[in-house]
Design a protein around this motif. Structure first.
Motif, PDB file in Angstrom:
ATOM      1  N   VAL A 149       7.408   9.864   1.293  1.00  0.00           N
ATOM      2  CA  VAL A 149       7.559   9.064   0.060  1.00  0.00           C
ATOM      3  C   VAL A 149       8.973   8.479  -0.004  1.00  0.00           C
ATOM      4  CG1 VAL A 149       7.801   9.305  -2.460  1.00  0.00           C
ATOM      5  CG2 VAL A 149       5.753  10.184  -1.315  1.00  0.00           C
ATOM      6  N   VAL A 150       9.962   9.296   0.314  1.00  0.00           N
ATOM      7  CA  VAL A 150      11.355   8.808   0.288  1.00  0.00           C
ATOM      8  C   VAL A 150      11.596   7.812   1.425  1.00  0.00           C
ATOM      9  CG1 VAL A 150      13.788   9.486   0.490  1.00  0.00           C
ATOM     10  CG2 VAL A 150      12.218  10.886  -0.861  1.00  0.00           C
ATOM     11  N   ALA A 151      11.107   8.149   2.605  1.00  0.00           N
ATOM     12  CA  ALA A 151      11.331   7.254   3.766  1.00  0.00           C
ATOM     13  C   ALA A 151      10.736   5.873   3.514  1.00  0.00           C
ATOM     14  CB  ALA A 151      10.721   7.874   5.021  1.00  0.00           C
ATOM     15  N   SER A 152       9.540   5.827   2.958  1.00  0.00           N
ATOM     16  CA  SER A 152       8.893   4.527   2.727  1.00  0.00           C
ATOM     17  C   SER A 152       9.674   3.717   1.685  1.00  0.00           C
ATOM     18  CB  SER A 152       7.426   4.697   2.303  1.00  0.00           C
ATOM     19  OG  SER A 152       7.328   5.503   1.169  1.00  0.00           O
ATOM     20  N   ALA A 153      10.191   4.394   0.676  1.00  0.00           N
ATOM     21  CA  ALA A 153      10.983   3.682  -0.339  1.00  0.00           C
ATOM     22  C   ALA A 153      12.219   3.046   0.279  1.00  0.00           C
ATOM     23  CB  ALA A 153      11.400   4.649  -1.446  1.00  0.00           C
ATOM     24  N   PHE A 154      12.888   3.796   1.143  1.00  0.00           N
ATOM     25  CA  PHE A 154      14.118   3.268   1.741  1.00  0.00           C
ATOM     26  C   PHE A 154      13.829   2.244   2.828  1.00  0.00           C
ATOM     27  CE2 PHE A 154      17.827   4.886  -0.301  1.00  0.00           C
ATOM     28  CZ  PHE A 154      17.252   5.770  -1.197  1.00  0.00           C
ATOM     29  N   ASN A 155      12.623   2.269   3.355  1.00  0.00           N
ATOM     30  CA  ASN A 155      12.259   1.196   4.296  1.00  0.00           C
ATOM     31  C   ASN A 155      12.185  -0.144   3.559  1.00  0.00           C
ATOM     32  OD1 ASN A 155      11.738   0.547   6.975  1.00  0.00           O
ATOM     33  ND2 ASN A 155       9.508   0.612   6.700  1.00  0.00           N
ATOM     34  N   GLY A 156      11.913  -0.083   2.261  1.00  0.00           N
ATOM     35  CA  GLY A 156      11.910  -1.303   1.456  1.00  0.00           C
ATOM     36  C   GLY A 156      13.291  -1.650   0.936  1.00  0.00           C
ATOM     37  N   ILE A 157      13.975  -0.682   0.370  1.00  0.00           N
ATOM     38  CA  ILE A 157      15.222  -1.007  -0.336  1.00  0.00           C
ATOM     39  C   ILE A 157      16.346  -1.385   0.634  1.00  0.00           C
ATOM     40  CG2 ILE A 157      16.312   1.286  -0.531  1.00  0.00           C
ATOM     41  CD1 ILE A 157      16.742   0.518  -3.566  1.00  0.00           C
ATOM     42  N   THR A 158      16.321  -0.844   1.841  1.00  0.00           N
ATOM     43  CA  THR A 158      17.336  -1.261   2.818  1.00  0.00           C
ATOM     44  C   THR A 158      17.178  -2.744   3.143  1.00  0.00           C
ATOM     45  OG1 THR A 158      15.889  -0.427   4.558  1.00  0.00           O
ATOM     46  CG2 THR A 158      17.717   0.993   3.900  1.00  0.00           C
ATOM     47  N   ARG A 159      15.950  -3.208   3.115  1.00  0.00           N
ATOM     48  CA  ARG A 159      15.709  -4.642   3.380  1.00  0.00           C
ATOM     49  C   ARG A 159      16.205  -5.518   2.230  1.00  0.00           C
ATOM     50  NH1 ARG A 159      12.122  -2.117   6.713  1.00  0.00           N
ATOM     51  NH2 ARG A 159      11.557  -3.265   8.609  1.00  0.00           N
ATOM     52  N   LEU A 196      -4.653  13.372  -1.488  1.00  0.00           N
ATOM     53  CA  LEU A 196      -3.240  13.268  -1.112  1.00  0.00           C
ATOM     54  C   LEU A 196      -2.361  13.709  -2.280  1.00  0.00           C
ATOM     55  CD1 LEU A 196      -3.210   9.840   0.776  1.00  0.00           C
ATOM     56  CD2 LEU A 196      -2.945  12.120   1.777  1.00  0.00           C
ATOM     57  N   PRO A 197      -1.375  14.571  -2.005  1.00  0.00           N
ATOM     58  CA  PRO A 197      -0.533  15.078  -3.108  1.00  0.00           C
ATOM     59  C   PRO A 197       0.548  14.086  -3.521  1.00  0.00           C
ATOM     60  CG  PRO A 197       0.116  16.118  -1.054  1.00  0.00           C
ATOM     61  CD  PRO A 197      -1.033  15.203  -0.717  1.00  0.00           C
ATOM     62  N   LEU A 198       0.131  13.022  -4.166  1.00  0.00           N
ATOM     63  CA  LEU A 198       1.060  12.004  -4.662  1.00  0.00           C
ATOM     64  C   LEU A 198       1.009  12.011  -6.181  1.00  0.00           C
ATOM     65  CD1 LEU A 198       0.004   9.155  -2.198  1.00  0.00           C
ATOM     66  CD2 LEU A 198       2.196  10.369  -2.175  1.00  0.00           C
ATOM     67  N   SER A 199       2.113  11.682  -6.805  1.00  0.00           N
ATOM     68  CA  SER A 199       2.148  11.716  -8.268  1.00  0.00           C
ATOM     69  C   SER A 199       1.300  10.579  -8.846  1.00  0.00           C
ATOM     70  CB  SER A 199       3.585  11.592  -8.776  1.00  0.00           C
ATOM     71  OG  SER A 199       4.066  10.278  -8.550  1.00  0.00           O
ATOM     72  N   GLN A 244      -0.057   4.862  -9.724  1.00  0.00           N
ATOM     73  CA  GLN A 244      -0.178   3.812 -10.738  1.00  0.00           C
ATOM     74  C   GLN A 244       0.794   2.663 -10.451  1.00  0.00           C
ATOM     75  OE1 GLN A 244       0.393   5.428 -14.636  1.00  0.00           O
ATOM     76  NE2 GLN A 244      -0.566   3.690 -15.670  1.00  0.00           N
ATOM     77  N   ALA A 245       2.010   3.021 -10.042  1.00  0.00           N
ATOM     78  CA  ALA A 245       3.022   1.995  -9.761  1.00  0.00           C
ATOM     79  C   ALA A 245       2.592   1.100  -8.602  1.00  0.00           C
ATOM     80  CB  ALA A 245       4.360   2.656  -9.451  1.00  0.00           C
ATOM     81  N   ARG A 289      10.709   2.983  -8.028  1.00  0.00           N
ATOM     82  CA  ARG A 289      11.199   4.033  -8.929  1.00  0.00           C
ATOM     83  C   ARG A 289      10.492   5.388  -8.777  1.00  0.00           C
ATOM     84  NH1 ARG A 289      11.136   1.090 -13.304  1.00  0.00           N
ATOM     85  NH2 ARG A 289      13.127   0.106 -12.821  1.00  0.00           N
ATOM     86  N   PRO A 290       9.167   5.447  -8.642  1.00  0.00           N
ATOM     87  CA  PRO A 290       8.543   6.781  -8.533  1.00  0.00           C
ATOM     88  C   PRO A 290       8.842   7.500  -7.218  1.00  0.00           C
ATOM     89  CG  PRO A 290       6.923   5.078  -9.073  1.00  0.00           C
ATOM     90  CD  PRO A 290       8.167   4.372  -8.672  1.00  0.00           C
ATOM     91  N   HIS A 291       9.525   6.822  -6.298  1.00  0.00           N
ATOM     92  CA  HIS A 291       9.809   7.426  -4.993  1.00  0.00           C
ATOM     93  C   HIS A 291      11.095   8.232  -4.963  1.00  0.00           C
ATOM     94  CE1 HIS A 291       7.006   5.110  -2.206  1.00  0.00           C
ATOM     95  NE2 HIS A 291       6.836   4.484  -3.358  1.00  0.00           N
ATOM     96  N   TYR A 292      12.063   7.850  -5.791  1.00  0.00           N
ATOM     97  CA  TYR A 292      13.408   8.378  -5.570  1.00  0.00           C
ATOM     98  C   TYR A 292      14.277   8.171  -6.806  1.00  0.00           C
ATOM     99  CZ  TYR A 292      18.242   8.378  -3.849  1.00  0.00           C
ATOM    100  OH  TYR A 292      19.573   8.615  -3.686  1.00  0.00           O
TER     101      TYR A 292
END
Lengths: 119, 230
Positions: free
Chosen positions: A70-80, B6-9, B14-15, B198-201
């Protein structure tokens, strides 16, 4: 910088150079597993990721494995976003991380330096 | 948007569903159909032969040619999407200046928002073995043409959301980091991207099963792989 700050908050010391040097131990709990997940995801090596994900789930837990991705995918976007907009470092971060950026080699990613290098 | 097992919030699920819906609707400078086409082109770029050749070259500018696939989007936009998707670490100011000779900075910011939001969604789907989600149908309507006229030049390639001095909170983190300001020229671009992200980090007190340090380690490794200075 944020890794170093979290280490201070947790009274732990992490090897920041491990970010750019995969031979080094980070000191972060399950760092090797997190690194393997991250590198497979960001290099779009889905076959490798499918192979290692069950092993890593057994080692660190399913939820932790998913949350790392979840964190890795977010940063794959935000770094871009950062790379495509050429934003400068925040002033306080720029001042506080001069040595760290040079030691880890991150300084070579600076946008003016890239422009000089790649045109 | 994701299977229940899958254990996702719920917030993340929703986002992402909301982001997909937003992308399919008219933005401020592109129609819903054009925004969905940006996502399709972004996916196509992953296997593009020109992009692969450029990735192997010392400088991406050393190799010229045409990108794989056909698109109804302008060639400049296709080039922009391919570069952001496949070689973000070697984007330069001169490339940006060249790109924005053809498209406005406002349009540029909207494209960045759509493509990077889709990158987040596609990366997570692929990472969890789900394959990329199918694209929704486009929603018809007029583009809004709304942008932030108070955006300021602050050392980035694009005008940024205006913010006060670089004040910091108690953890020495900036109250309004430049990354939050980066898409500030187009408010709907900020809403789309950060609604997805936002829901990621979070910068502190992360609401995940991994610790803040573990999350920062993953984030830092991604930044290094993508050669991101920020």
């Amino acid at each position: 910088m944020l890794l170093r700050a979290s280490g201070q908050n947790e009274n732990a010391s992490y090897n920041i150079n491990s970010i750019t040097d995969s031979q080094l131990e980070s000191g972060v709990k399950h760092g090797q597993h997190l690194r393997a997940l991250t590198e497979a995801a960001i290099s779009s090596d889905w076959l490798k990721l499918a192979e290692i994900r069950p092993q890593i789930e057994s080692a660190i837990g399913r939820q932790q494995t998913v949350d790392a991705l979840v964190v890795a995918s977010a940063f794959n976007g935000i770094t871009r976003v950062a790379d495509a907009t050429g934003i400068p470092l925040d002033d306080n971060v720029a001042l506080a991380t001069v040595t760290l950026r040079n030691e880890t080699g991150i300084q070579r990613f600076e946008y003016t330096e890239k422009s000089d290098r790649y045109g | 948007m994701y299977p229940d097992h899958l254990p996702l919030s719920a917030q993340l699920n929703q986002a992402h569903a909301q982001a997909w819906q937003t992308i399919s609707a008219p933005g401020d400078f592109f129609t819903g159909a054009q925004r969905l086409e940006m996502v399709r082109v972004s996916r196509q770029s992953v296997d593009c032969k020109l992009c692969k050749a450029r990735q192997s070259a010392l400088s991406p500018n050393a190799i010229s040619g045409e990108h794989d696939g056909h698109s109804s989007l302008d060639d400049t936009i296709v080039e922009m999407i391919h570069r952001i998707r496949t070689d973000p670490g070697r984007l330069t100011k001169s490339w940006f200046d060249h790109t924005t000779q053809t498209i406005s900075k406002q349009a540029y910011v909207e494209i960045v928002s759509v493509v990077t939001s889709a990158v987040i969604i596609d990366t997570l789907h692929n990472s969890l073995g789900q394959g990329v989600p199918s694209l929704p149908l486009s929603i018809r309507g007029r583009v809004g043409k709304i942008f932030n006229q108070d955006a300021v030049e602050a050392g980035a390639w694009v005008p940024l959301l205006a913010a006060g001095a670089d004040t910091t909170d108690t953890d020495n983190l900036p109250e309004v980091p430049n990354i939050i300001r980066a898409l500030g020229l187009v408010p709907s671009a900020v809403a789309l991207f950060f609604g997805t992200f936002r829901p990621h980090y979070t910068l502190k007190d992360i609401q995940l099963s991994i610790s803040q340090s573990q999350a920062e380690f993953v984030a830092a490794r991604v930044s290094a792989m993508n050669e991101c200075f920020y």
